[in-house]
Design an enzyme around this catalytic site. Structure first.
Site, short mmCIF file in Angstrom:
data_model
loop_
_atom_site.label_atom_id
_atom_site.label_comp_id
_atom_site.label_asym_id
_atom_site.label_seq_id
_atom_site.Cartn_x
_atom_site.Cartn_y
_atom_site.Cartn_z
N CYS A 86 0.88 -1.21 -0.09
CA CYS A 86 0.10 0.08 -0.07
C CYS A 86 0.91 1.28 0.05
O CYS A 86 1.75 1.42 -0.88
CB CYS A 86 -0.92 -0.13 1.19
N HIS A 195 -3.27 -5.80 1.21
CA HIS A 195 -2.57 -5.89 2.54
C HIS A 195 -2.50 -7.63 2.88
O HIS A 195 -3.39 -7.87 3.56
CB HIS A 195 -3.28 -5.28 3.52
N GLU A 197 -0.73 -8.67 5.27
CA GLU A 197 -0.46 -8.91 6.54
C GLU A 197 -1.93 -8.75 7.33
O GLU A 197 -2.02 -9.07 8.45
CB GLU A 197 0.41 -7.65 6.98
#
Lengths: 228, 84
Positions: A86, A195, A197
């Site tokens: 991002c 994302h 994560e």
């Protein structure tokens, strides 16, 4: 394997990244402040999402001149895996470590939802744990994720198999050729808008992102761990 | 002392979604003859007396930080003035 999560003023996905590495992946990880002078002791570098320097001027434009970026470029040249997610992707573009630039989302809206991604390439150090063509679910959260590059660059990315992830089904931001993530020519720098994560536990709705981190560790072990 | 005005806009070849949104709004307000809108950034720099070539310096700042040459164009106006 030891990871560094670079923290800029305004980063806000640094904690998610740290959690993914420490708790879900089970590897070592430190937060590294943006003015750090060395990344030598780290095997992998992670640029998290957020709004570095308030996204003033353009996303990633100011972060690109942080002190730690000189070290990041060194790490890149040394072949270490570097992942920018991002805002991290935006910083890699501004730094010229990946080609192209980010525009505002076509809809002009900030989008925040899970999206479907296709793993176009699984012969990278970031995606070897996926099947080629596998469709995975990873959340996006951005206002400027509309990836752009000129026709010649797009052609090069295609020819060199560097378009690692594309949006599947619908493209949330209008990016060229549905691009969600690309690698550099050497294959050790990955920038992506979604994302991974935030997709490391079923509690979060998906754990499809975990394989990305597992791929990095797998690659590192294969090339670094000497059998006793 | 120099006053520098820098204008940054998306390149003609790059779709400007903000410009399109503003254009649509103008059309809905009945300003139908507006055929294009480009939204950009305007910056004012004050540069104290410098030994360097000012124009050279402004160009360099634009290329390195103030604009992203991949998607943006810039132009500038330099005005020499006396400090108050």
């Amino acid at each position: 394997m030891k990871f560094a999560v670079i923290v800029f003023p305004g980063s806000n996905c640094d904690v998610d990244m740290y959690h993914a590495i420490k708790d879900e992946l089970g590897e070592e990880v430190d937060y590294i402040w943006h003015d750090a002078d060395s990344l030598d002791q780290y095997d992998g570098i992670l640029l998290p999402g957020g709004f570095s320097y308030g996204d003033y001027l353009r996303s990633g434009a100011i972060a690109r001149f942080s002190n730690v970026m000189k070290e990041l470029i060194k790490a890149t040249e040394a072949g270490k895996p570097v992942l920018g997610v991002c805002n991290g992707f935006q910083i890699l573009l501004e730094a010229g470590l990946l080609p192209g630039a980010m525009r505002r989302n076509e809809s002009l809206k900030f989008i925040c939802r899970p999206v479907k991604l296709k793993v176009n390439e699984n012969e990278t150090m970031f995606t070897s744990a996926y099947e080629k063509g596998e469709v995975i679910t990873i959340p996006v959260a951005h206002g400027e994720g509309n990836y752009y590059c000129d026709e010649a660059t797009l052609q090069t990315l295609k020819e060199q198999n560097r378009i690692v992830f594309t949006y599947e089904g619908s493209n949330p931001n209008g990016s060229i050729a549905d691009i969600a993530g690309i690698v550099n020519e050497q294959g050790n720098v990955l920038g992506m808008m979604p994302h991974p994560e935030r997709a490391v536990d079923t509690l979060l709705g998906s754990r499809d992102g975990l394989k990305l981190f597992k791929s990095i560790v797998h690659h590192w072990r294969e090339s670094h761990v000497i059998n006793a | 002392m120099y006053k520098v005005k820098v204008f940054v806009t998306l390149r003609e070849s790059v779709l400007d979604p903000q410009g399109v949104a503003v254009k649509h709004s103008l059309h809905s307000m009945d300003y139908k003859d507006v055929s294009d809108v480009r939204v950009g950034k305007y910056m004012e720099l004050t540069i104290e007396k410098t030994e360097k070539d000012v124009e050279e310096q402004v160009k360099e700042m634009c290329n390195r930080l103030l604009a992203n040459p991949v998607i943006e164009d810039y132009r500038y106006e330099i005005e020499e003035c006396v400090a108050q």
